[in-house]
Design a protein around this motif. Structure first.
Motif, short mmCIF file in Angstrom:
data_model
loop_
_atom_site.label_atom_id
_atom_site.label_comp_id
_atom_site.label_asym_id
_atom_site.label_seq_id
_atom_site.Cartn_x
_atom_site.Cartn_y
_atom_site.Cartn_z
N MET A 244 1.56 -5.40 -11.11
CA MET A 244 2.14 -5.11 -9.82
C MET A 244 1.44 -3.89 -9.22
O MET A 244 2.07 -2.97 -8.69
CB MET A 244 3.65 -4.87 -9.93
CG MET A 244 4.40 -5.28 -8.66
SD MET A 244 6.14 -4.82 -8.61
CE MET A 244 6.95 -6.18 -9.37
N ASP B 249 -3.48 -6.63 -8.86
CA ASP B 249 -3.07 -7.97 -8.48
C ASP B 249 -2.57 -8.07 -7.04
O ASP B 249 -1.91 -9.04 -6.69
CB ASP B 249 -2.00 -8.50 -9.45
CG ASP B 249 -0.83 -7.52 -9.61
OD1 ASP B 249 -0.73 -6.58 -8.80
OD2 ASP B 249 -0.04 -7.69 -10.54
N THR B 250 -2.87 -7.08 -6.22
CA THR B 250 -2.48 -7.03 -4.80
C THR B 250 -0.99 -6.78 -4.64
O THR B 250 -0.55 -6.52 -3.52
CB THR B 250 -2.83 -8.30 -3.99
OG1 THR B 250 -1.88 -9.33 -4.27
CG2 THR B 250 -4.23 -8.78 -4.27
N ASP B 251 -0.21 -6.87 -5.70
CA ASP B 251 1.22 -6.66 -5.57
C ASP B 251 1.54 -5.17 -5.58
O ASP B 251 0.97 -4.42 -6.36
CB ASP B 251 1.97 -7.40 -6.67
CG ASP B 251 2.10 -8.89 -6.34
OD1 ASP B 251 1.96 -9.24 -5.15
OD2 ASP B 251 2.32 -9.69 -7.25
N THR B 252 2.42 -4.78 -4.68
CA THR B 252 2.73 -3.36 -4.51
C THR B 252 4.11 -3.08 -5.07
O THR B 252 5.10 -3.60 -4.59
CB THR B 252 2.73 -3.01 -3.01
OG1 THR B 252 1.46 -3.37 -2.47
CG2 THR B 252 2.96 -1.52 -2.82
#
Lengths: 388, 388
Positions: free
Chosen positions: B173, B214-217
């Protein structure tokens, strides 16, 4: 909007697929042919590194008339300079010679490895005599444009007296604008090219441009529609509805058959401040690797859903107003997890489809996006996919 | 900028970690303590669904003074409403009571599953007596904030007579603004809070905000710096350089130890029209699943690199000017693949680090981003990571 049990090319259209030696086995070359000049429209990838077929195609489609589409798999003809442009033109010329039609009415596509030159002689040889192998079965040709797809895809439906048939491929490097995706649509309805163009863009906006397998945008994406007019005019509202339905159903098929995918992932965002924000959040949900692996693991992980909405940092979000549903089960509202039957939801998520609904409670913006789960299969296919 | 062989808490700082029963085994609770009031600054996640500790932390940091940081793993205290806010405040109050310091000088973090309430009584019990377990070894506490990290991370370096020590966790994340990332930085240099804030933002911009797994923030990301001043003033340029270096090295450690990662992926974009475009393209490269799986597969797939640059559809790209290098080997220029030794490059890519350099040839914009490969390990960890 009932789909035919078996897809068929509309009257006046036929197609053929063959192996011309680009691949060791399986079809690698396809032609879709119209007996008469057809009105045509197309949309192409927005990637700034478009392939040679896309560069030429943008020009070809301007006249709004096509007789044929030719497509090969294995090599994409991208990053290939002037030789690539010459080879793309030679593909069209070979089809023109074979069918005795103008070369400027032949659109071409190539899909596969980037930055390698086409073996154009093999394609030219493969096209010789292909006009004697024409079939009404769209799958006969669609096999020729498959890369990592597991099966060829075609759908047909009626629009009054006319038929509309859509074929497609695309399994990875798929994100809107467009997907690694070749989609060709054929209809015997009579529709002028500018109207066709408008209708296609409307349909693509809510279907293929809301489809994302991995956020990666192919350099070759192409979606073309040809209308030969043999069935005469149709009701335009009916036509738009049918076209949008066909594109949406094909988008779902492509997502479901994406590289490594085991299920379809659909996100529905409602109540956003505006449509643009709804689109961004719906895409954020289907693109999030953590939401995608959650779908794969069949776990109702509310946190990942909240995270994927909240990561749209430029969108309006009021946590207190958000309601979340997973496969129709209410799981979050009033700033708290709802006490729901987790085991029952896990059973639902173990099926073919995961649907995440988010109600933002702010406005009337709404959007639906299509994606798939992220599995070891995606990794294995793409880590092993050699560029040479 | 030589790193110490073994990290140590700077003079005046100490820390402790313990298991308070949130996890079945392993440390799950950590305290970092300053003997004197320390100037402090912090940056937090931009996710619109921030956790309770972030909501409170934004207020706490305004005064620019901290005495302690308390953090737990296992439950993130996000999506937990008023109860979550109360629990976060209780964590600070428990530390304040234990160390006899003001509660408003205690910053808290929580990391782990979202939308579950903290077991606050366990945390309160775990904090009782922890002041007698203080250690100079930063790893003693850092273990307490690990989730899916495979080892605790801490680095120290000298700035004149002062020491700067950075500890961090974060394995999934992870995408800028910020990563799922807790990073705490301690120094005995004397620096006022506003200066510290500026320096921290400068350092974070080129390190953690250029890191993406993974581009998840995450909803909980927090990066805090505390300066107790015991070593007196230091040269500010030297301090900035050291802080940026420490943050960059920690960003690389976090990327390399990301969920399932087997190697570090670095993208360097030069010659972009401006810095903003360079940042977008550098991030596009480390975020592309196809580039990430290419790194995993150790394949010099030029097409995927071109695709990932070209998919930045709002950036200026002139294919004719682009030059690509993979692990220092020139692979693409003048619109064509270069004839390079593919086997040699595959051997290089089989190592610990994949470096992709893109020269756009348009302007002076440049940026470097940090990521990792995408492997079956990421899928397995995240498909199996249950939310309950």
């Amino acid at each position: 909007m009932e789909l035919h049990k078996k897809a068929i090319m509309p009257p006046g259209f036929s197609c053929a697929g063959t192996n011309c030696g680009l691949k060791a086995d399986g079809k690698d070359l396809a032609v879709f042919y119209s007996e008469t000049p057809a009105s045509a429209a197309a949309v192409f990838t927005r990637n700034k590194f478009p392939g040679a077929p896309v560069i030429l195609g943008r020009n070809i489609i301007k006249k709004g008339v096509l007789r044929a589409i030719v497509a090969n798999s294995k090599i994409s003809n991208v990053g290939t300079g002037q030789t690539g442009l010459d080879n793309a033109a030679r593909m069209a010329a070979a089809v023109a010679a074979e069918f005795d039609i103008p070369a400027e009415q032949v659109l071409m596509s190539s899909t596969g490895v980037i930055a390698r030159q086409l073996e154009i002689e093999k394609i030219e040889a493969g096209l010789q005599g292909i006009s004697s192998q024409l079939s009404k079965d769209p799958l006969a040709a669609t096999e020729g444009i498959m890369t990592t797809d597991t099966y060829p895809k075609a759908l047909s439906l009626d629009i009054g007296d006319a038929v509309l048939t859509i074929v497609g491929k695309g399994a990875g490097m798929i994100e809107p604008n467009m997907a690694t995706m070749l989609v060709y649509i054929f209809t015997d309805a009579e529709i002028a090219a500018p109207v066709l163009d408008h209708a296609l863009r409307q349909a693509v906006a809510v279907s293929f441009n809301m489809l994302s397998v991995d956020t990666d945008t192919s350099t070759s994406d192409t979606c073309v529609i040809m209308a030969n007019g043999l069935a005469g005019p149709v009701d335009l509202k009916h036509f738009q509805k049918a076209l949008t339905h066909a594109c949406t159903e094909m988008a779902k098929l492509l997502a479901r058959d994406a590289e490594g995918a085991t299920k379809l992932l659909i996100s529905k965002v409602k109540g956003a401040s505006d449509e643009k924000q709804a689109i961004q959040m719906a895409k954020s949900l289907v693109n999030s690797p953590l939401v995608k692996t959650m779908a794969y693991g069949a776990d109702p992980n509310i946190g990942r859903v909240l995270m994927a909405i909240g990561k749209c940092v430029d969108c309006d979000v009021d946590p207190a107003r958000i309601t979340i549903r997973i496969n129709a089960t209410l799981v979050y509202q009033n700033l708290a997890r709802v006490d729901f039957d987790e085991d029952a939801v896990r059973v639902l998520l173990g099926g073919e489809q995961v649907v995440i609904e988010a109600e933002l409670g702010l406005g009337s913006g709404r959007a639906t996006a299509f994606g798939c789960d992220l599995t070891e299969g995606y990794i294995q296919e793409n880590a092993a996919y050699y560029s040479s």
